[in-house]
Design an enzyme around this catalytic site. Structure first.
Site, mmCIF file in Angstrom:
data_model
loop_
_atom_site.group_PDB
_atom_site.id
_atom_site.type_symbol
_atom_site.label_atom_id
_atom_site.label_comp_id
_atom_site.label_asym_id
_atom_site.label_seq_id
_atom_site.Cartn_x
_atom_site.Cartn_y
_atom_site.Cartn_z
ATOM 1 N N SER A 8 0.844 -1.196 0.000
ATOM 2 C CA SER A 8 0.000 0.000 0.000
ATOM 3 C C SER A 8 0.875 1.241 0.000
ATOM 4 O O SER A 8 1.712 1.422 0.896
ATOM 5 C CB SER A 8 -0.891 0.013 1.245
ATOM 6 O OG SER A 8 -1.420 1.310 1.412
ATOM 7 N N HIS A 31 -1.113 -1.111 -4.269
ATOM 8 C CA HIS A 31 -2.415 -0.871 -3.635
ATOM 9 C C HIS A 31 -2.543 0.636 -3.372
ATOM 10 O O HIS A 31 -1.721 1.233 -2.671
ATOM 11 C CB HIS A 31 -2.471 -1.676 -2.332
ATOM 12 C CG HIS A 31 -3.750 -1.582 -1.577
ATOM 13 N ND1 HIS A 31 -4.820 -2.413 -1.823
ATOM 14 C CD2 HIS A 31 -4.132 -0.778 -0.552
ATOM 15 C CE1 HIS A 31 -5.802 -2.123 -0.974
ATOM 16 N NE2 HIS A 31 -5.414 -1.127 -0.195
ATOM 17 N N ASP A 33 -4.812 3.602 -1.925
ATOM 18 C CA ASP A 33 -5.916 3.883 -1.002
ATOM 19 C C ASP A 33 -6.524 5.251 -1.275
ATOM 20 O O ASP A 33 -5.915 6.281 -0.982
ATOM 21 C CB ASP A 33 -5.406 3.816 0.445
ATOM 22 C CG ASP A 33 -5.109 2.401 0.889
ATOM 23 O OD1 ASP A 33 -6.013 1.555 0.791
ATOM 24 O OD2 ASP A 33 -3.963 2.138 1.321
ATOM 25 N N MET A 35 -9.230 7.885 -0.234
ATOM 26 C CA MET A 35 -10.068 8.223 0.934
ATOM 27 C C MET A 35 -10.655 9.609 0.746
ATOM 28 O O MET A 35 -9.950 10.537 0.326
ATOM 29 C CB MET A 35 -9.223 8.204 2.205
ATOM 30 C CG MET A 35 -8.483 6.907 2.445
ATOM 31 S SD MET A 35 -7.638 6.957 4.037
ATOM 32 C CE MET A 35 -6.731 5.412 3.971
ATOM 33 N N HIS A 64 -8.236 0.858 -3.915
ATOM 34 C CA HIS A 64 -9.120 0.560 -2.777
ATOM 35 C C HIS A 64 -9.851 1.853 -2.441
ATOM 36 O O HIS A 64 -9.262 2.778 -1.886
ATOM 37 C CB HIS A 64 -8.264 0.058 -1.588
ATOM 38 C CG HIS A 64 -9.055 -0.183 -0.343
ATOM 39 N ND1 HIS A 64 -8.463 -0.313 0.905
ATOM 40 C CD2 HIS A 64 -10.383 -0.343 -0.131
ATOM 41 C CE1 HIS A 64 -9.402 -0.523 1.823
ATOM 42 N NE2 HIS A 64 -10.574 -0.533 1.220
ATOM 43 N N MET A 66 -12.119 3.982 -0.424
ATOM 44 C CA MET A 66 -12.798 4.196 0.860
ATOM 45 C C MET A 66 -13.539 5.520 0.741
ATOM 46 O O MET A 66 -13.147 6.543 1.308
ATOM 47 C CB MET A 66 -11.758 4.199 1.992
ATOM 48 C CG MET A 66 -11.233 2.797 2.277
ATOM 49 S SD MET A 66 -9.662 2.801 3.138
ATOM 50 C CE MET A 66 -8.574 3.000 1.725
ATOM 51 N N MET A 135 -11.286 -6.395 5.462
ATOM 52 C CA MET A 135 -10.422 -5.476 6.207
ATOM 53 C C MET A 135 -10.085 -6.090 7.567
ATOM 54 O O MET A 135 -10.966 -6.597 8.268
ATOM 55 C CB MET A 135 -11.129 -4.131 6.434
ATOM 56 C CG MET A 135 -11.372 -3.294 5.188
ATOM 57 S SD MET A 135 -9.877 -2.843 4.293
ATOM 58 C CE MET A 135 -8.939 -1.931 5.538
ATOM 59 N N ASP A 173 -6.362 -6.703 4.173
ATOM 60 C CA ASP A 173 -5.723 -5.381 4.224
ATOM 61 C C ASP A 173 -5.814 -4.824 5.637
ATOM 62 O O ASP A 173 -6.910 -4.703 6.188
ATOM 63 C CB ASP A 173 -6.459 -4.461 3.231
ATOM 64 C CG ASP A 173 -5.895 -3.051 3.171
ATOM 65 O OD1 ASP A 173 -4.792 -2.807 3.700
ATOM 66 O OD2 ASP A 173 -6.576 -2.190 2.569
HETATM 67 C C1 DX5 Z 1 -6.139 1.346 5.663
HETATM 68 C C2 DX5 Z 1 -5.719 1.086 4.251
HETATM 69 C C3 DX5 Z 1 -4.601 0.140 4.160
HETATM 70 C C4 DX5 Z 1 -3.336 0.626 4.823
HETATM 71 C C5 DX5 Z 1 -2.602 -0.574 5.317
HETATM 72 O O1 DX5 Z 1 -7.371 1.948 5.690
HETATM 73 O O2 DX5 Z 1 -6.791 0.580 3.490
HETATM 74 O O3 DX5 Z 1 -4.346 -0.227 2.808
HETATM 75 O O4 DX5 Z 1 -2.498 1.340 3.980
HETATM 76 O O5 DX5 Z 1 -1.504 -0.144 6.056
HETATM 77 P P1 DX5 Z 1 -0.771 -1.122 7.069
HETATM 78 O O6 DX5 Z 1 -0.250 -2.272 6.271
HETATM 79 O O7 DX5 Z 1 0.308 -0.277 7.645
HETATM 80 O O8 DX5 Z 1 -1.798 -1.558 8.079
HETATM 81 ZN ZN ZN Z 2 -6.296 -0.356 1.556
#
Ligand code: DX5
Ligand code: ZN
Length: 221
Positions: A8, A31, A33, A35, A64, A66, A135, A173
């Protein structure tokens, strides 16, 4: 069940994403993220930045999302060129219609659930998806602790996928590291996302190789 390691970039240096993507070129996918500060209490980037990340990345993108209203926004990420697009079940108004739109746009359709969301409503819908993401932290931030309470859910989803005979990947994840990856794979995960465990390492390449070796060893049993 092939093992995939998807680092990620949430834990990468956002001021040098080109360089940070080169550090993970031995991974399967990057990956990404997304948000929106509404679905989760954090804000990252949107389509224009992801489009540039896609342009400079040596490996395919695993988006991903969110975000609220994925029914409107998720297809945009498929059109940008993300190879896999994950939206949250909790946020989607019409998950089946959305999955079909993602596939029609050329992406793998993937659906995510937060730790408190049951996977049972997804079981009959598995033919519509290429991947399910369970998750193992509350989404929003990197560096959180892996939630072992999610392991039975991973196991139930792996059993449902096996029973279906479908080729659906099972992604995990949140909090995936050298010390938790064995439990995730043993429960049935085959796509492992790791942010801080990869970008927090001096040698990201070695961290990816080590996570992969551990996961493959567990998956063989
Ligand atoms: C959290 C993200 C993850 C995050 C994981 O909401 O969706 O992808 O980056 O980070 P680690 O591996 O540090 O938990
Ligand atoms: Zn993620």
């Amino acid at each position: 069940m092939g093992i995939h390691i998807n680092p990620s970039i949430l834990s990468a240096d956002f001021a040098d994403l080109t360089g940070e993507l080169q550090r993970i070129r031995n991974a399967d996918m990057a990956h990404v993220d997304v948000m929106d500060n509404h679905f989760v209490p954090n804000l990252t980037f949107g389509p224009p930045v992801v489009e540039r990340i896609h342009a400079v990345s040596p490996i395919p993108l695993d988006a991903h999302l969110m975000i609220e209203d994925p029914d409107t926004w998720a297809p945009v990420y498929a059109e940008i060129g993300c190879q896999s697009v994950t939206f949250h079940l909790e946020a989607a108004a019409a998950p089946v219609r959305l999955a079909r739109e993602l596939r029609a746009a050329g992406a793998r359709a993937s659906v995510a659930v937060r730790p408190a969301t049951p996977i049972e409503p997804l079981i009959d819908l598995l033919p519509e998806f290429d991947q399910v993401l369970i998750m193992t932290v509350e989404p929003g931030f990197g560096g959180q602790k892996f939630l072992d309470v999610c392991l039975p859910k991973i196991r139930r989803m792996r059993e449902a996928i096996s029973a279906s005979g479908l080729d659906v990947m099972l992604q995990v994840d949140g909090g995936v590291s050298a010390s938790t990856i064995e439990r995730a794979v043993d429960a049935g995960a085959n796509v492992l996302v790791a942010g801080s465990a990869v970008y927090g390492a001096d040698d990201a390449d070695a961290a990816i190789a080590s996570l992969r070796a551990t996961a493959e060893r567990v998956a063989e049993h």
